[in-house]
Design a protein around this motif. Structure first.
Motif, mmCIF file in Angstrom:
data_model
loop_
_atom_site.group_PDB
_atom_site.id
_atom_site.type_symbol
_atom_site.label_atom_id
_atom_site.label_comp_id
_atom_site.label_asym_id
_atom_site.label_seq_id
_atom_site.Cartn_x
_atom_site.Cartn_y
_atom_site.Cartn_z
ATOM 1 N N ALA A 1 0.840 -8.472 3.730
ATOM 2 C CA ALA A 1 0.981 -8.292 2.278
ATOM 3 C C ALA A 1 2.419 -8.490 1.816
ATOM 4 C CB ALA A 1 0.494 -6.903 1.868
ATOM 5 N N GLY A 2 3.397 -8.423 2.741
ATOM 6 C CA GLY A 2 4.786 -8.665 2.385
ATOM 7 C C GLY A 2 5.445 -7.559 1.584
ATOM 8 N N VAL B 1 -11.153 -9.143 -0.738
ATOM 9 C CA VAL B 1 -9.816 -8.829 -0.246
ATOM 10 C C VAL B 1 -9.186 -7.782 -1.146
ATOM 11 C CG1 VAL B 1 -7.477 -9.701 0.134
ATOM 12 C CG2 VAL B 1 -9.453 -11.075 0.847
ATOM 13 N N ILE B 2 -8.727 -6.695 -0.520
ATOM 14 C CA ILE B 2 -8.023 -5.624 -1.234
ATOM 15 C C ILE B 2 -6.555 -5.764 -0.906
ATOM 16 C CG2 ILE B 2 -7.767 -3.150 -1.532
ATOM 17 C CD1 ILE B 2 -10.962 -4.565 -0.016
ATOM 18 N N SER B 3 -5.737 -6.052 -1.902
ATOM 19 C CA SER B 3 -4.341 -6.418 -1.650
ATOM 20 C C SER B 3 -3.452 -5.234 -1.311
ATOM 21 C CB SER B 3 -3.757 -7.127 -2.879
ATOM 22 O OG SER B 3 -3.579 -6.209 -3.952
ATOM 23 N N GLY B 4 -3.805 -4.023 -1.764
ATOM 24 C CA GLY B 4 -2.825 -2.945 -1.715
ATOM 25 C C GLY B 4 -1.670 -3.319 -2.618
ATOM 26 N N ASP B 5 -0.447 -3.057 -2.182
ATOM 27 C CA ASP B 5 0.742 -3.547 -2.886
ATOM 28 C C ASP B 5 1.263 -4.764 -2.127
ATOM 29 O OD1 ASP B 5 0.734 -1.548 -4.832
ATOM 30 O OD2 ASP B 5 1.868 -0.179 -3.562
ATOM 31 N N TYR B 6 1.841 -5.724 -2.847
ATOM 32 C CA TYR B 6 2.302 -6.932 -2.165
ATOM 33 C C TYR B 6 3.420 -7.619 -2.931
ATOM 34 C CZ TYR B 6 -0.712 -9.536 -5.512
ATOM 35 O OH TYR B 6 -1.305 -10.059 -6.639
ATOM 36 N N LYS B 7 4.151 -8.456 -2.217
ATOM 37 C CA LYS B 7 5.091 -9.376 -2.849
ATOM 38 C C LYS B 7 5.002 -10.705 -2.137
ATOM 39 C CE LYS B 7 9.469 -8.343 -0.430
ATOM 40 N NZ LYS B 7 9.015 -7.225 0.430
ATOM 41 N N THR B 8 5.282 -11.776 -2.863
ATOM 42 C CA THR B 8 5.067 -13.115 -2.329
ATOM 43 C C THR B 8 6.332 -13.743 -1.761
ATOM 44 O OG1 THR B 8 5.340 -13.975 -4.589
ATOM 45 C CG2 THR B 8 3.094 -13.584 -3.817
ATOM 46 N N GLU B 9 7.517 -13.197 -2.063
ATOM 47 C CA GLU B 9 8.748 -13.732 -1.478
ATOM 48 C C GLU B 9 8.952 -13.127 -0.101
ATOM 49 O OE1 GLU B 9 13.503 -14.328 -2.488
ATOM 50 O OE2 GLU B 9 12.468 -12.555 -3.246
ATOM 51 N N TYR C 1 9.214 -9.815 -16.047
ATOM 52 C CA TYR C 1 9.594 -9.538 -14.658
ATOM 53 C C TYR C 1 9.542 -10.826 -13.841
ATOM 54 C CZ TYR C 1 9.301 -4.679 -16.013
ATOM 55 O OH TYR C 1 9.503 -3.478 -16.659
ATOM 56 N N GLN C 2 10.727 -11.410 -13.637
ATOM 57 C CA GLN C 2 10.902 -12.620 -12.834
ATOM 58 C C GLN C 2 12.094 -12.360 -11.906
ATOM 59 O OE1 GLN C 2 8.909 -15.264 -13.087
ATOM 60 N NE2 GLN C 2 7.854 -14.916 -15.037
ATOM 61 N N TRP C 3 11.817 -12.169 -10.617
ATOM 62 C CA TRP C 3 12.883 -11.757 -9.699
ATOM 63 C C TRP C 3 13.819 -12.913 -9.338
ATOM 64 C CZ3 TRP C 3 11.608 -7.504 -11.212
ATOM 65 C CH2 TRP C 3 10.460 -6.805 -10.912
ATOM 66 N N GLU C 4 15.095 -12.587 -9.187
ATOM 67 C CA GLU C 4 16.026 -13.523 -8.569
ATOM 68 C C GLU C 4 15.673 -13.666 -7.095
ATOM 69 O OE1 GLU C 4 20.251 -13.150 -10.987
ATOM 70 O OE2 GLU C 4 20.012 -12.116 -9.070
ATOM 71 N N ALA C 5 16.008 -14.807 -6.523
ATOM 72 C CA ALA C 5 15.765 -15.007 -5.100
ATOM 73 C C ALA C 5 16.539 -13.965 -4.298
ATOM 74 C CB ALA C 5 16.192 -16.411 -4.681
ATOM 75 N N GLN C 6 15.949 -13.512 -3.206
ATOM 76 C CA GLN C 6 16.567 -12.443 -2.426
ATOM 77 C C GLN C 6 18.004 -12.764 -1.989
ATOM 78 O OE1 GLN C 6 14.395 -9.892 0.518
ATOM 79 N NE2 GLN C 6 15.614 -11.002 2.019
ATOM 80 N N GLN D 1 5.052 -14.111 -11.980
ATOM 81 C CA GLN D 1 4.606 -15.392 -11.437
ATOM 82 C C GLN D 1 4.036 -15.222 -10.031
ATOM 83 O OE1 GLN D 1 4.303 -18.233 -13.254
ATOM 84 N NE2 GLN D 1 3.091 -18.767 -11.453
ATOM 85 N N GLY D 2 4.590 -14.280 -9.262
ATOM 86 C CA GLY D 2 4.059 -14.025 -7.933
ATOM 87 C C GLY D 2 2.632 -13.523 -7.977
#
Length: 337
Positions: A86-87, A105-113, A140-145, A281-282
């Protein structure tokens, strides 16, 4: 929805007789990750990812639990259960449930980056997808890590030049471990609150490659903290525990810092919009990648996301759950393991 239903105990698969992240004690609980709003004490048996297992034991005690790897199937009453990345945090998993040709599919919490620590999010094709919506607003649009970590490192360096301690406020499971990647290029003098130390030590002992940190104890002289970095949970900011670090500056690390002014309302010096959840967007890209014909939206901005999906031709509905928003960074008990 036939395969998964929503009950007063949580998400339930009647065919397999198990719950996913139940908020009340049940016989069989399948856990997405070890945050306290998804993993609660009292169930007779738990199923989780191998990297979630040690933290689950730390937080819930000597529970009866089965730990498996991502992709390894478990069968219960003919229902196929498997866990997939799930990331979100270390060990966090999506739960894939398959029965008689139907897949949910149950995602729980997740992030795509990819964050280099939590496992890369895996989009899983399914008929039904149950998604979180913590940051489901276009703002909410995150900057790249890497860019975010550079900003955090520069903030620490500026504080060091002024002989000031840098205190990063972060949730003890997930954000605290992820932040170490931003801190270690700047300094190896890293101190942590006891709540973060407990989690850090358990993960290190389990084999997770984390850098060494030092627990803050009363015996450490005040001079030892000069120009160092301290990671503390949210509840510590209002406690006498902070006094030993003067002079210091604090920064909240949370997706909520994306909104201008939030760090001032939290009485801190800086804010970094570093989140362990998917941004707008994620969320959209993750949902579309599943190919699901039906989406259920839980905890967060459910109405915004479900309306958007329906307008795009993806059938979506809101579901109320007992899952919270741990990324809010306002309520974590500083004494919690």
């Amino acid at each position: 929805m036939s395969l998964i239903s929503f009950t007063d105990h949580g998400l339930y698969c009647s065919a397999g007789d198990f719950y996913i992240d139940p908020w009340r004690p049940v016989n069989h609980a399948v856990i997405t990750h070890a945050h306290s709003d998804h993993a609660r004490w009292g169930s007779a048996h738990y199923l989780c990812h191998a990297d979630t297992f040690p933290v689950l034991r730390l937080r819930l005690g000597n529970i009866n639990a089965q730990a498996i790897a991502w992709g390894d199937p478990v069968y219960k009453n003919g229902v196929k259960i498997s866990l997939h990345p799930a990331g979100h945090i270390i060990g966090s998993s999506q739960i894939r449930v398959e029965y008689k040709g139907e897949i949910c599919v149950i995602s729980g919490d997740y992030k795509t980056e990819a964050d280099g620590l939590s496992g890369n999010f895996e989009a899983i094709r399914c008929h039904t997808f149950i998604t979180e919506s913590t940051f489901a607003l276009p703002i909410y649009q995150w900057e790249a890590q890497p860019k975010m970590f550079d900003s955090i490192g520069q903030w620490i360096s500026n504080n060091q030049q002024n002989n000031t301690v840098s205190i990063l406020i972060a949730y003890s499971l997930g954000k605290a471990q992820r932040l170490l990647q931003a801190i270690t290029p700047v300094t190896d003098r890293i101190f942590v609150h006891g709540a973060i130390w407990n989690t850090h030590k358990v993960l290190q002992d389990h084999g997770i490659p984390l850098p060494n940190v030092q627990r803050v104890t009363p015996e450490i002289p005040k001079s030892s903290f000069n120009r160092s970095v301290v990671i503390a949970p949210p509840g510590a900011t209002e406690s006498n525990w902070m006094k030993k670090f003067h002079p210091y500056k604090t920064a909240v690390c949370s997706g909520w810092m994306q909104v201008r002014g939030n760090f001032r309302r939290n009485n801190t010096d800086a804010g970094f919009a570093l989140s362990d959840h998917a941004d707008w967007q994620g969320l959209i890209s993750a949902i579309e990648a599943t190919g699901a014909s039906k989406v259920f939206v839980t905890h967060g901005f459910q109405s915004v996301l479900s309306r958007y999906l329906n307008e795009k031709g993806i059938e979506a509905a809101e579901v109320k759950t007992a899952y919270g928003e741990e990324d809010l960074l306002l309520t974590e008990n500083p004494d919690e393991a």
